[in-house]
Design an enzyme around this catalytic site. Structure first.
Site, PDB file in Angstrom:
ATOM      1  N   ILE A   1       0.833  -1.201   0.000  1.00  0.00           N
ATOM      2  CA  ILE A   1       0.000   0.000   0.000  1.00  0.00           C
ATOM      3  C   ILE A   1       0.871   1.256   0.000  1.00  0.00           C
ATOM      4  O   ILE A   1       0.634   2.192  -0.763  1.00  0.00           O
ATOM      5  CB  ILE A   1      -0.964  -0.013   1.212  1.00  0.00           C
TER       6      ILE A   1
ATOM      7  N   THR B   1      -4.453   5.224   7.557  1.00  0.00           N
ATOM      8  CA  THR B   1      -5.364   4.233   6.971  1.00  0.00           C
ATOM      9  C   THR B   1      -4.852   2.834   7.309  1.00  0.00           C
ATOM     10  O   THR B   1      -5.223   1.874   6.651  1.00  0.00           O
ATOM     11  CB  THR B   1      -5.434   4.377   5.429  1.00  0.00           C
TER      12      THR B   1
ATOM     13  N   ARG C   1      -3.640   1.101  11.041  1.00  0.00           N
ATOM     14  CA  ARG C   1      -4.290   0.579  12.238  1.00  0.00           C
ATOM     15  C   ARG C   1      -4.325   1.671  13.290  1.00  0.00           C
ATOM     16  O   ARG C   1      -3.334   2.406  13.467  1.00  0.00           O
ATOM     17  CB  ARG C   1      -3.546  -0.640  12.802  1.00  0.00           C
TER      18      ARG C   1
ATOM     19  N   ASP D   1      -8.828   6.754   9.172  1.00  0.00           N
ATOM     20  CA  ASP D   1      -9.757   5.702   8.738  1.00  0.00           C
ATOM     21  C   ASP D   1      -9.834   4.619   9.803  1.00  0.00           C
ATOM     22  O   ASP D   1     -10.668   3.721   9.709  1.00  0.00           O
ATOM     23  CB  ASP D   1      -9.283   5.101   7.402  1.00  0.00           C
TER      24      ASP D   1
ATOM     25  N   GLU E   1     -11.719   1.286  17.980  1.00  0.00           N
ATOM     26  CA  GLU E   1     -12.811   1.235  16.999  1.00  0.00           C
ATOM     27  C   GLU E   1     -13.684  -0.016  17.104  1.00  0.00           C
ATOM     28  O   GLU E   1     -14.822  -0.025  16.627  1.00  0.00           O
ATOM     29  CB  GLU E   1     -12.247   1.311  15.569  1.00  0.00           C
TER      30      GLU E   1
ATOM     31  N   HIS F   1     -13.069   2.824   8.959  1.00  0.00           N
ATOM     32  CA  HIS F   1     -12.345   1.664   8.409  1.00  0.00           C
ATOM     33  C   HIS F   1     -12.920   1.268   7.050  1.00  0.00           C
ATOM     34  O   HIS F   1     -13.311   0.115   6.829  1.00  0.00           O
ATOM     35  CB  HIS F   1     -12.392   0.481   9.388  1.00  0.00           C
TER      36      HIS F   1
HETATM   37  P1  NAI Z   1       2.811  -4.859   3.688  1.00  0.00           P
HETATM   38  O1  NAI Z   1       3.137  -6.019   4.566  1.00  0.00           O
HETATM   39  O2  NAI Z   1       2.906  -5.035   2.192  1.00  0.00           O
HETATM   40  O3  NAI Z   1       3.726  -3.611   4.083  1.00  0.00           O
HETATM   41  C1  NAI Z   1       3.980  -3.229   5.403  1.00  0.00           C
HETATM   42  C2  NAI Z   1       5.315  -2.517   5.436  1.00  0.00           C
HETATM   43  O4  NAI Z   1       5.538  -2.053   6.760  1.00  0.00           O
HETATM   44  C3  NAI Z   1       6.498  -3.429   5.057  1.00  0.00           C
HETATM   45  O5  NAI Z   1       7.328  -2.811   4.093  1.00  0.00           O
HETATM   46  C4  NAI Z   1       7.221  -3.611   6.376  1.00  0.00           C
HETATM   47  O6  NAI Z   1       8.637  -3.776   6.201  1.00  0.00           O
HETATM   48  C5  NAI Z   1       6.906  -2.300   7.081  1.00  0.00           C
HETATM   49  N1  NAI Z   1       7.135  -2.360   8.514  1.00  0.00           N
HETATM   50  C6  NAI Z   1       7.062  -3.432   9.352  1.00  0.00           C
HETATM   51  N2  NAI Z   1       7.395  -3.076  10.600  1.00  0.00           N
HETATM   52  C7  NAI Z   1       7.701  -1.746  10.551  1.00  0.00           C
HETATM   53  C8  NAI Z   1       8.127  -0.805  11.519  1.00  0.00           C
HETATM   54  N3  NAI Z   1       8.347  -1.180  12.802  1.00  0.00           N
HETATM   55  N4  NAI Z   1       8.351   0.466  11.125  1.00  0.00           N
HETATM   56  C9  NAI Z   1       8.171   0.829   9.823  1.00  0.00           C
HETATM   57  N5  NAI Z   1       7.769  -0.021   8.860  1.00  0.00           N
HETATM   58  C10 NAI Z   1       7.538  -1.299   9.226  1.00  0.00           C
HETATM   59  O7  NAI Z   1       1.350  -4.399   4.111  1.00  0.00           O
HETATM   60  P2  NAI Z   1       0.297  -3.568   3.257  1.00  0.00           P
HETATM   61  O8  NAI Z   1      -0.532  -4.489   2.433  1.00  0.00           O
HETATM   62  O9  NAI Z   1       0.990  -2.440   2.582  1.00  0.00           O
HETATM   63  O10 NAI Z   1      -0.650  -3.015   4.414  1.00  0.00           O
HETATM   64  C11 NAI Z   1      -0.180  -2.071   5.369  1.00  0.00           C
HETATM   65  C12 NAI Z   1      -1.167  -1.984   6.501  1.00  0.00           C
HETATM   66  O11 NAI Z   1      -2.363  -1.397   6.024  1.00  0.00           O
HETATM   67  C13 NAI Z   1      -1.616  -3.342   7.083  1.00  0.00           C
HETATM   68  O12 NAI Z   1      -0.731  -3.780   8.095  1.00  0.00           O
HETATM   69  C14 NAI Z   1      -2.978  -3.056   7.612  1.00  0.00           C
HETATM   70  O13 NAI Z   1      -2.866  -2.793   8.991  1.00  0.00           O
HETATM   71  C15 NAI Z   1      -3.422  -1.794   6.875  1.00  0.00           C
HETATM   72  N6  NAI Z   1      -4.624  -2.002   6.071  1.00  0.00           N
HETATM   73  C16 NAI Z   1      -5.710  -1.177   6.293  1.00  0.00           C
HETATM   74  C17 NAI Z   1      -6.856  -1.324   5.553  1.00  0.00           C
HETATM   75  C18 NAI Z   1      -8.025  -0.409   5.735  1.00  0.00           C
HETATM   76  O14 NAI Z   1      -9.123  -0.701   5.213  1.00  0.00           O
HETATM   77  N7  NAI Z   1      -7.886   0.697   6.418  1.00  0.00           N
HETATM   78  C19 NAI Z   1      -6.972  -2.391   4.546  1.00  0.00           C
HETATM   79  C20 NAI Z   1      -5.770  -3.158   4.362  1.00  0.00           C
HETATM   80  C21 NAI Z   1      -4.651  -2.970   5.123  1.00  0.00           C
END
Ligand code: NAI
Length: 345
Positions: free
Chosen positions: A155, A229, A231, A255, A260, A292
């Site tokens: 994302i 957007t 958590r 979001d 929540e 959300h």
């Molecule tokens: P992803 O796993 O592809 O990317 C997460 C990134 O965060 C990775 O590059 C990882 O290295 C990095 N990361 C891990 N620990 C970290 C830290 N301590 N400090 C900085 N970066 C760190 O996940 P994706 O698909 O990009 O999703 C990201 C987040 O978006 C999810 O964890 C989820 O919580 C949230 N999300 C929210 C949605 C919504 O409807 N609001 C829907 C889908 C996801």
């Protein structure tokens, strides 16, 4: 036929889950209640449970699922901070939907940002009331502004591409920086210091909980816009409110919200909200809250149902082997997912 108890079922879940389930002999039992220690009993007789972001899948719930013979916890989300994956190890397999539409979330983040800085929410309400005054609607150009992106996974990177399209200067922080990505990584403190806009795209873990707290806000530019957007737990909401009251934070677009679980996704209009902090945040003129909703597009809902049904079939047809398993075998999910070729246990 594989029987699955789908907890926290919403009206928008049914069409896609019924459709994809019927194609592959997976029968969903739709339950409006969330999964927790009081409701886990409803999973009796099912082969798997399907859960969403606000279901509680702690060690006690997992032990009961195991005792009932439930073999699989299928998350219909990407984030899995609500599942005690360690407690599930050796008992119940856990799968998730790693990507269903990263575009949906990244585009929603930009929609929030544009709404906030161009005051679209205020203009919309005004013109509906035939109020065509522009007073108080002055925004600012995104072009040339510095956006700090925390978390450059699926994302985060799409959000970066969108921001570059707007001519913004992008800096980023990630615990695991992507090599050869062309992304300009900086230390977290530097990101706080330089960014006009900060957008959160990292998962919620013990390390990242309240990464935006009073000390972090202190380091930020006056007038900074914060987008979340990812958590709710990434932000200490009390510190955020203090930052807004002190006029340090220019705007916040949320979001997600730490508390929540019992509020979002439901119609609470006509009720008194028992969350002072959320009420206060929503009352601020420079705060926009969506409940959300970032994932909620047609494309994402179809991908979620399709991938979840495939995950379930894969686990039951291949003795627990599934590419989207959240494996705890080597104690580090990120590492394990990359190295693993077989099932978790
Ligand atoms: P992803 O796993 O592809 O990317 C997460 C990134 O965060 C990775 O590059 C990882 O290295 C990095 N990361 C891990 N620990 C970290 C830290 N301590 N400090 C900085 N970066 C760190 O996940 P994706 O698909 O990009 O999703 C990201 C987040 O978006 C999810 O964890 C989820 O919580 C949230 N999300 C929210 C949605 C919504 O409807 N609001 C829907 C889908 C996801």
């Amino acid at each position: 036929m594989i029987k699955v108890a789908l907890f926290d079922a919403k009206a928008y879940d049914r069409p896609s889950f019924e459709h994809y389930g019927s194609l592959r002999d997976v029968e969903f039992r739709f339950l409006e209640t969330k999964l927790n220690e009081d409701t886990v009993e409803l999973a009796r007789g099912c082969d798997a449970v399907c859960v969403f972001v606000n279901d509680t899948v702690n060690a006690a719930v997992i032990d009961k699922l195991y005792a009932y013979g439930v073999k699989l916890i299928a998350l219909r989300s990407a984030g899995y901070n609500n599942v005690d994956v360690k407690a599930a190890f050796g008992k119940v397999h856990v799968v998730h939907v790693p990507a269903y539409s990263p575009y949906a979330v990244a585009e929603h983040a930009m929609a929030l940002l544009l709404t906030s800085v161009r005051r679209i929410h205020k203009a919309y309400n005004r013109t509906r009331d035939f109020n065509f005054s522009l007073n108080g609607l002055t925004g600012f150009d995104l072009h040339g502004k510095t956006v700090g992106v925390i978390g450059t996974g699926r994302i985060g990177r799409i959000f970066i591409d969108i921001c570059r399209g707007f001519g913004m200067n992008v800096i980023a922080y990630d615990h695991f920086p992507a090599k050869d990505s062309g992304i300009h990584y900086v230390a977290l403190d530097e990101l706080f210091k330089q960014s006009d806009i900060i957008s959160l795209h990292c998962p919620l873990t013990d390390d990242t909980r309240h990464m935006i707290d009073g000390a972090a806000i202190e380091k930020m530019k006056k007038g900074v816009v914060i987008l979340n957007t990812s958590r709710g737990g990434l932000i200490d909401a009390e510190a955020l409110l203090e930052g807004i009251k002190a006029r340090k934070i220019g705007a916040a677009c949320l979001d997600v919200y730490e508390e929540e679980a019992d509020i979002f996704f439901e119609d609470r209009s006509g009720h008194i909200l028992n969350d002072e902090l959320l009420s206060r945040l929503i009352s601020m003129p420079n705060v926009i809250v969506t409940s959300h909703q970032a994932f909620l597009t047609e494309e994402a809902l179809n991908n979620i149902a399709d991938t979840t049904v495939n995950n379930i079939r894969s686990c039951f047809d291949n003795d627990g082997v599934c590419d989207n398993e959240l494996c705890y075998r080597c104690g580090n999910i990120e590492q394990c997912k990359k190295e693993r070729k077989e099932k978790c246990f």
